[in-house]
Design a protein around this motif. Sequence first.
Motif, PDB file in Angstrom:
ATOM      1  N   VAL A  20       0.852  -1.196   0.000  1.00 44.45           N
ATOM      2  CA  VAL A  20       0.000   0.000   0.000  1.00 44.45           C
ATOM      3  C   VAL A  20       0.888   1.245   0.000  1.00 44.45           C
ATOM      4  O   VAL A  20       1.652   1.476   0.936  1.00 44.45           O
ATOM      5  CB  VAL A  20      -0.948   0.012   1.222  1.00 44.45           C
ATOM      6  CG1 VAL A  20      -1.857   1.229   1.179  1.00 44.45           C
ATOM      7  CG2 VAL A  20      -1.765  -1.273   1.275  1.00 44.45           C
ATOM      8  N   LYS A  21       0.745   2.050  -1.064  1.00 46.15           N
ATOM      9  CA  LYS A  21       1.701   3.160  -1.251  1.00 46.15           C
ATOM     10  C   LYS A  21       1.600   4.264  -0.201  1.00 46.15           C
ATOM     11  O   LYS A  21       2.604   4.811   0.208  1.00 46.15           O
ATOM     12  CB  LYS A  21       1.554   3.732  -2.658  1.00 46.15           C
ATOM     13  CG  LYS A  21       2.310   2.872  -3.652  1.00 46.15           C
ATOM     14  CD  LYS A  21       2.437   3.522  -5.015  1.00 46.15           C
ATOM     15  CE  LYS A  21       3.354   2.670  -5.890  1.00 46.15           C
ATOM     16  NZ  LYS A  21       2.936   2.624  -7.284  1.00 46.15           N
ATOM     17  N   ASN A  22       0.389   4.594   0.244  1.00 46.50           N
ATOM     18  CA  ASN A  22       0.266   5.646   1.252  1.00 46.50           C
ATOM     19  C   ASN A  22      -0.394   5.121   2.525  1.00 46.50           C
ATOM     20  O   ASN A  22      -1.138   5.854   3.178  1.00 46.50           O
ATOM     21  CB  ASN A  22      -0.508   6.836   0.680  1.00 46.50           C
ATOM     22  CG  ASN A  22       0.263   7.499  -0.440  1.00 46.50           C
ATOM     23  OD1 ASN A  22       1.434   7.862  -0.275  1.00 46.50           O
ATOM     24  ND2 ASN A  22      -0.356   7.600  -1.607  1.00 46.50           N
ATOM     25  N   GLY A  23      -0.117   3.898   2.831  1.00 48.37           N
ATOM     26  CA  GLY A  23      -0.747   3.261   3.991  1.00 48.37           C
ATOM     27  C   GLY A  23       0.005   3.501   5.286  1.00 48.37           C
ATOM     28  O   GLY A  23       0.800   4.438   5.409  1.00 48.37           O
ATOM     29  N   ASN A  24      -0.250   2.630   6.255  1.00 52.69           N
ATOM     30  CA  ASN A  24       0.333   2.798   7.593  1.00 52.69           C
ATOM     31  C   ASN A  24       1.847   2.602   7.591  1.00 52.69           C
ATOM     32  O   ASN A  24       2.579   3.369   8.220  1.00 52.69           O
ATOM     33  CB  ASN A  24      -0.331   1.817   8.570  1.00 52.69           C
ATOM     34  CG  ASN A  24      -1.787   2.164   8.795  1.00 52.69           C
ATOM     35  OD1 ASN A  24      -2.208   3.295   8.558  1.00 52.69           O
ATOM     36  ND2 ASN A  24      -2.576   1.193   9.247  1.00 52.69           N
ATOM     37  N   THR A  25       2.316   1.589   6.880  1.00 48.37           N
ATOM     38  CA  THR A  25       3.761   1.331   6.837  1.00 48.37           C
ATOM     39  C   THR A  25       4.477   2.523   6.195  1.00 48.37           C
ATOM     40  O   THR A  25       5.485   3.014   6.727  1.00 48.37           O
ATOM     41  CB  THR A  25       4.054   0.036   6.040  1.00 48.37           C
ATOM     42  OG1 THR A  25       3.240  -1.015   6.571  1.00 48.37           O
ATOM     43  CG2 THR A  25       5.506  -0.361   6.120  1.00 48.37           C
ATOM     44  N   ALA A  26       3.944   2.987   5.061  1.00 51.71           N
ATOM     45  CA  ALA A  26       4.562   4.126   4.356  1.00 51.71           C
ATOM     46  C   ALA A  26       4.580   5.365   5.245  1.00 51.71           C
ATOM     47  O   ALA A  26       5.572   6.110   5.273  1.00 51.71           O
ATOM     48  CB  ALA A  26       3.808   4.402   3.059  1.00 51.71           C
ATOM     49  N   THR A  27       3.507   5.578   5.978  1.00 55.42           N
ATOM     50  CA  THR A  27       3.421   6.751   6.865  1.00 55.42           C
ATOM     51  C   THR A  27       4.467   6.655   7.976  1.00 55.42           C
ATOM     52  O   THR A  27       5.198   7.619   8.248  1.00 55.42           O
ATOM     53  CB  THR A  27       2.000   6.848   7.474  1.00 55.42           C
ATOM     54  OG1 THR A  27       1.057   6.905   6.401  1.00 55.42           O
ATOM     55  CG2 THR A  27       1.851   8.068   8.356  1.00 55.42           C
TER      56      THR A  27
END
Length: 190
Positions: free
Chosen positions: A13-20
């Motif tokens: 997921v590009k703008n998900g929790n990990t990315a955040t």
Amino acid sequence: MSNKILVISGSPVKNGNTATLVNWFTAGARAKGAPVEIINTAFLKYKVNGCISCRRCQKIAAYECVINDAAKPILAKMNDADVIVMATPLYFYGPSAQLKLVMDRMFSLFKWDNKNDTMTTRLTGKTFVLIASAFEDVGLKDLERPFAITADYAGMKFRSLLVPNAGESGEVKKIPGIRTKTIAFGKKLG
Ligand SMILES: Cc1cc2nc3c(=O)[nH]c(=O)nc-3n(C[C@H](O)[C@H](O)[C@H](O)COP(=O)(O)O)c2cc1C
């Protein structure tokens, strides 16, 4: 001197929790002057599905994977970093498959001599970091275990940032204090 940081993310997921979380961590580390490179394993193409246990890496002097695909430079960068960060969503109480298939190829970063019962790796002395989030407040400590034992086995220090109750992708932003905490964590490791 700042630490050279390599972030290996495994969320599709590009703008998900990990990315955040990775972005906040990176902002903190960069504020300390640390060079940070982020690689997302979910968007790369590989010639093999994970480590194929060919053991050819054990027959060469270099600490590298013999399979020449997108995982090879990531592994080379791990040898070169001071801090290796793995970031993943919790998927059925483990890391994402996207992260795990690069992680298993870390086999090539070790040399074993089973006759003499010895192991050497360039990873010794580095810091290994896990950043992980989950929908529930169950399972993140179980996820942490293989990362912590791997760090211990390789002679790396281990740190983690575990974020339970992170909700669906992107909802981690709603957790009070988590942004500040993650930036501070990045600053500490920068
Ligand atoms: C395939 C899959 C498996 C998951 N398994 C769990 C789980 O076992 N426990 C849990 O709390 N959350 C689980 N989740 C939720 C994610 O771990 C959570 O929403 C995470 O913060 C998402 O990060 P992302 O936005 O980077 O994808 C799962 C999500 C997916 C898509």
